[in-house]
Design a protein around this motif. Structure first.
Motif, PDB file in Angstrom:
ATOM      1  N   MET A   1       0.753  -1.175   0.071  1.00 25.86           N
ATOM      2  CA  MET A   1       0.028   0.041   0.017  1.00 25.86           C
ATOM      3  C   MET A   1       0.994   1.213   0.185  1.00 25.86           C
ATOM      4  N   TRP A   5      -0.905   4.995   4.293  1.00 24.62           N
ATOM      5  CA  TRP A   5      -1.995   4.231   4.466  1.00 24.62           C
ATOM      6  C   TRP A   5      -2.103   3.435   5.552  1.00 24.62           C
ATOM      7  N   SER A   7      -3.467  -0.146   7.601  1.00 25.68           N
ATOM      8  CA  SER A   7      -3.886  -1.421   6.941  1.00 25.68           C
ATOM      9  C   SER A   7      -4.275  -2.001   8.585  1.00 25.68           C
ATOM     10  N   PRO A   8      -5.722  -2.555   8.492  1.00 24.66           N
ATOM     11  CA  PRO A   8      -6.712  -2.312   7.602  1.00 24.66           C
ATOM     12  C   PRO A   8      -7.268  -1.214   7.687  1.00 24.66           C
ATOM     13  N   SER A   9      -7.915  -0.374   6.731  1.00 24.79           N
ATOM     14  CA  SER A   9      -8.728   0.857   6.990  1.00 24.79           C
ATOM     15  C   SER A   9      -9.847   0.669   6.433  1.00 24.79           C
ATOM     16  N   THR A  31      -9.228  -1.694   2.800  1.00 24.66           N
ATOM     17  CA  THR A  31      -7.881  -1.855   2.465  1.00 24.66           C
ATOM     18  C   THR A  31      -7.682  -3.236   2.961  1.00 24.66           C
ATOM     19  N   GLU A  35      -4.590  -4.366  -1.843  1.00 27.71           N
ATOM     20  CA  GLU A  35      -5.986  -4.141  -2.494  1.00 27.71           C
ATOM     21  C   GLU A  35      -6.643  -3.275  -1.959  1.00 27.71           C
ATOM     22  N   LEU A  36      -7.498  -2.423  -2.584  1.00 30.87           N
ATOM     23  CA  LEU A  36      -8.665  -1.781  -2.073  1.00 30.87           C
ATOM     24  C   LEU A  36      -9.856  -2.256  -2.656  1.00 30.87           C
ATOM     25  N   CYS A  55     -12.190  -4.252  -6.850  1.00 28.22           N
ATOM     26  CA  CYS A  55     -11.152  -4.616  -6.320  1.00 28.22           C
ATOM     27  C   CYS A  55     -10.037  -3.753  -7.176  1.00 28.22           C
ATOM     28  N   LYS A  57      -5.797  -2.392  -7.228  1.00 30.62           N
ATOM     29  CA  LYS A  57      -4.477  -2.104  -6.565  1.00 30.62           C
ATOM     30  C   LYS A  57      -4.089  -0.776  -6.497  1.00 30.62           C
TER      31      LYS A  57
END
Length: 162
Positions: A1, A5, A7-9, A31, A35-36, A55, A57
């Motif tokens: 990421m 960022w 993670s996880p968000s 997140t 991947e988002l 999905c 990236k």
């Protein structure tokens, strides 16, 4: 990421239109590793429609050597990202909202005038016409047109008397 960022968000956006009482659109982005994952739901009254998830990236849309100049320089291929979001989230949400309010379809095959839709269907093979006919009532009715099947039979079985 990308750096910064967490993670996880989870990122959540809700929208209600003042003219559509008892309706709400919710877009949820989570997140998950690199991947988002974006999920969207539409709630009209008690009915809830969910569109297929998207999905992506994020690394594929960020410039790796961003030096902190303009924010626009940090991104790349935004037209591709926009097209993905529009095709997989926005259009299905709009279609679900219009269907929930009993409004006519505004895009896709079902929005074509019947004579133009028949011209498109004539270009398909029989299996494809059968697949299209199973998608919705409107397309099923169009696919039952006698002239369409006569054309397909003559085209695909040349030399045989019908």
């Amino acid at each position: 990421m990308p750096a910064g960022w967490r993670s996880p968000s989870v990122y959540k956006l809700q929208y209600s239109h003042p003219l559509c009482e008892n309706s709400r659109v919710m877009v949820l982005a989570v997140t998950m590793g690199p991947e988002l994952v974006i999920n969207a739901t539409l709630k009209v009254g008690e009915k809830v429609d969910t569109v297929p998830k998207l999905c992506v990236k994020p690394d594929g849309f960020l410039t790796p050597q961003w030096r902190g100049e303009s924010a626009a320089a940090a991104f790349k291929d935004l037209s591709k990202l926009s097209r993905l979001f529009k095709d997989q989230i926005s259009y299905p949400l709009i279609a679900a909202a219009r269907a929930a309010m009993s409004l006519p379809v505004v895009f896709g095959l079902a929005a074509l005038p019947p004579e133009l839709l028949l011209r498109v269907l004539r270009l398909l093979n029989v299996q494809s016409v059968l697949s299209v006919s199973s998608t919705c009532k409107h397309l099923n009715i169009c696919c039952q047109d006698v002239s369409l099947w006569r054309h397909l039979a003559q085209r695909d079985h040349t030399g045989e008397t019908l």
